[in-house]
Design a protein around this motif. Sequence first.
Motif, PDB file in Angstrom:
ATOM      1  N   SER A   1       0.822  -1.211   0.000  1.00 19.17           N
ATOM      2  CA  SER A   1       0.000   0.000   0.000  1.00 19.17           C
ATOM      3  C   SER A   1       0.857   1.262   0.000  1.00 19.17           C
ATOM      4  N   SER A   2       2.053   1.174   0.575  1.00 18.99           N
ATOM      5  CA  SER A   2       2.918   2.351   0.686  1.00 18.99           C
ATOM      6  C   SER A   2       3.504   2.795  -0.650  1.00 18.99           C
ATOM      7  N   VAL A   3       3.473   1.919  -1.654  1.00 22.32           N
ATOM      8  CA  VAL A   3       4.070   2.271  -2.953  1.00 22.32           C
ATOM      9  C   VAL A   3       3.040   2.297  -4.079  1.00 22.32           C
ATOM     10  N   LYS A   4       1.827   1.882  -3.791  1.00 24.84           N
ATOM     11  CA  LYS A   4       0.794   1.816  -4.836  1.00 24.84           C
ATOM     12  C   LYS A   4       0.579   3.198  -5.436  1.00 24.84           C
ATOM     13  N   GLY A   5       0.559   3.253  -6.759  1.00 24.77           N
ATOM     14  CA  GLY A   5       0.380   4.521  -7.444  1.00 24.77           C
ATOM     15  C   GLY A   5       1.678   5.233  -7.763  1.00 24.77           C
TER      16      GLY A   5
END
Length: 120
Positions: free
Chosen positions: A61-65
């Motif tokens: 989630s910390s790197v999504k996008g």
Amino acid sequence: QVQLVESGGGLVQPGESLRLSCAASGSIFSINDMGWYRQAPEKQRELVANIIRGGTTNYASSVKGRFTISRDNAKNTMYLQMNNLKPEDTAVYICNADVTSYWGTRRDYWGQGTQVTVSS
């Protein structure tokens, strides 16, 4: 034997980009799942992203996008495009591959890692 070699790490400023590569070589019949992990000082190794042979991806989630994982099956190579890097992305990035050898054995392999440092 199978070797995984990472490249592309370095020192960048916040907001900049890097592209990591992981090249697999050796007695490879096929590569199943591949993934990028990272380990910061005094922290546990964590999964950043993984990709199965067919192309389905999964991200922390910390790197999504911001990060994009991809692979070139013909070259046995995996990539991680990292955009809008943040200081908290600083870590050693390590490649992992689930490999089936020519002799039919299947096991995980790890690279040595490449350092990514994000600092102003």
